[in-house]
Design a protein around this motif. Structure first.
Motif, PDB file in Angstrom:
ATOM      1  N   ASP A   1       0.819  -1.197   0.000  1.00  0.00           N
ATOM      2  CA  ASP A   1       0.000   0.000   0.000  1.00  0.00           C
ATOM      3  C   ASP A   1       0.864   1.262   0.000  1.00  0.00           C
ATOM      4  O   ASP A   1       0.553   2.222  -0.687  1.00  0.00           O
ATOM      5  CB  ASP A   1      -0.936   0.012   1.202  1.00  0.00           C
ATOM      6  N   ASN A   2       1.954   1.238   0.782  1.00  0.00           N
ATOM      7  CA  ASN A   2       2.818   2.415   0.843  1.00  0.00           C
ATOM      8  C   ASN A   2       3.472   2.704  -0.500  1.00  0.00           C
ATOM      9  O   ASN A   2       3.599   3.860  -0.896  1.00  0.00           O
ATOM     10  CB  ASN A   2       3.898   2.238   1.918  1.00  0.00           C
ATOM     11  N   VAL A   3       3.895   1.656  -1.187  1.00  0.00           N
ATOM     12  CA  VAL A   3       4.534   1.850  -2.490  1.00  0.00           C
ATOM     13  C   VAL A   3       3.533   2.413  -3.490  1.00  0.00           C
ATOM     14  O   VAL A   3       3.842   3.335  -4.248  1.00  0.00           O
ATOM     15  CB  VAL A   3       5.146   0.527  -3.009  1.00  0.00           C
ATOM     16  N   LEU A   4       2.323   1.884  -3.501  1.00  0.00           N
ATOM     17  CA  LEU A   4       1.299   2.397  -4.411  1.00  0.00           C
ATOM     18  C   LEU A   4       0.972   3.856  -4.104  1.00  0.00           C
ATOM     19  O   LEU A   4       0.838   4.679  -5.016  1.00  0.00           O
ATOM     20  CB  LEU A   4       0.033   1.543  -4.327  1.00  0.00           C
ATOM     21  N   ARG A   5       0.865   4.159  -2.821  1.00  0.00           N
ATOM     22  CA  ARG A   5       0.571   5.533  -2.421  1.00  0.00           C
ATOM     23  C   ARG A   5       1.716   6.471  -2.853  1.00  0.00           C
ATOM     24  O   ARG A   5       1.482   7.546  -3.387  1.00  0.00           O
ATOM     25  CB  ARG A   5       0.347   5.587  -0.905  1.00  0.00           C
ATOM     26  N   PRO A  84      11.774   5.581 -18.146  1.00  0.00           N
ATOM     27  CA  PRO A  84      11.374   5.933 -16.785  1.00  0.00           C
ATOM     28  C   PRO A  84       9.857   5.808 -16.659  1.00  0.00           C
ATOM     29  O   PRO A  84       9.120   6.252 -17.549  1.00  0.00           O
ATOM     30  CB  PRO A  84      11.819   7.391 -16.656  1.00  0.00           C
ATOM     31  N   ILE A  85       9.412   5.193 -15.605  1.00  0.00           N
ATOM     32  CA  ILE A  85       7.974   5.060 -15.363  1.00  0.00           C
ATOM     33  C   ILE A  85       7.713   5.657 -13.980  1.00  0.00           C
ATOM     34  O   ILE A  85       7.874   4.992 -12.952  1.00  0.00           O
ATOM     35  CB  ILE A  85       7.506   3.598 -15.459  1.00  0.00           C
ATOM     36  N   VAL A  86       7.359   6.921 -13.979  1.00  0.00           N
ATOM     37  CA  VAL A  86       7.247   7.693 -12.742  1.00  0.00           C
ATOM     38  C   VAL A  86       6.267   7.077 -11.746  1.00  0.00           C
ATOM     39  O   VAL A  86       6.604   6.920 -10.569  1.00  0.00           O
ATOM     40  CB  VAL A  86       6.911   9.171 -13.057  1.00  0.00           C
ATOM     41  N   PRO A  87       5.045   6.685 -12.136  1.00  0.00           N
ATOM     42  CA  PRO A  87       4.128   6.131 -11.135  1.00  0.00           C
ATOM     43  C   PRO A  87       4.629   4.823 -10.505  1.00  0.00           C
ATOM     44  O   PRO A  87       4.164   4.437  -9.446  1.00  0.00           O
ATOM     45  CB  PRO A  87       2.832   5.882 -11.912  1.00  0.00           C
ATOM     46  N   TRP A  88       5.559   4.175 -11.154  1.00  0.00           N
ATOM     47  CA  TRP A  88       6.122   2.938 -10.599  1.00  0.00           C
ATOM     48  C   TRP A  88       7.398   3.206  -9.816  1.00  0.00           C
ATOM     49  O   TRP A  88       8.041   2.286  -9.320  1.00  0.00           O
ATOM     50  CB  TRP A  88       6.396   1.937 -11.707  1.00  0.00           C
ATOM     51  N   ILE A  89       7.812   4.483  -9.760  1.00  0.00           N
ATOM     52  CA  ILE A  89       9.003   4.919  -9.018  1.00  0.00           C
ATOM     53  C   ILE A  89      10.241   4.181  -9.520  1.00  0.00           C
ATOM     54  O   ILE A  89      11.091   3.753  -8.747  1.00  0.00           O
ATOM     55  CB  ILE A  89       8.838   4.732  -7.494  1.00  0.00           C
TER      56      ILE A  89
END
Length: 100
Positions: A1-5, A84-89
């Motif tokens: 959950d923290n990673v998704l947030r 780079p895939i920003v939402p996936w960090i």
């Protein structure tokens, strides 16, 4: 959950973490391809944290893999893909290598 947030925070620009640094990632992959392992091994933790962006320390796995391959003999590597895939960090890359 923290990673998704946190991924959502990255995507909307509200993250407090160091952003991705695609230019640094590509320069690292190019140095890896050029066989500059000694130079890359000299990267300090602070430099990677400052310049590498989110997830920058992952490069240690790339360097370990290249070092293991180099121990088997000279090799040729080629960067095939980077995005780079920003939402996936994360920046995602593919490098292929074979013994010369």
């Amino acid at each position: 959950d923290n990673v998704l947030r946190e991924g959502q925070h990255f995507a909307d620009g509200s993250s407090r973490r160091t952003p991705l640094n695609p230019d640094w990632d590509i320069a690292f992959l190019d140095a890896l391809q050029a066989g500059e392992l000694d130079r890359l091994a000299g990267l300090r933790d602070a430099d990677i944290t400052r310049d590498g962006g989110a997830g920058g320390h992952e490069v240690r796995t790339w360097l370990a893999t290249a070092a293991a391959l180099a121990a088997a003999g000279p090799y040729q590597a080629q960067r095939r893909y980077y995005r780079p895939i920003v939402p996936w960090i994360a920046g995602f890359g593919v490098v292929t290598a074979q013994l010369a």
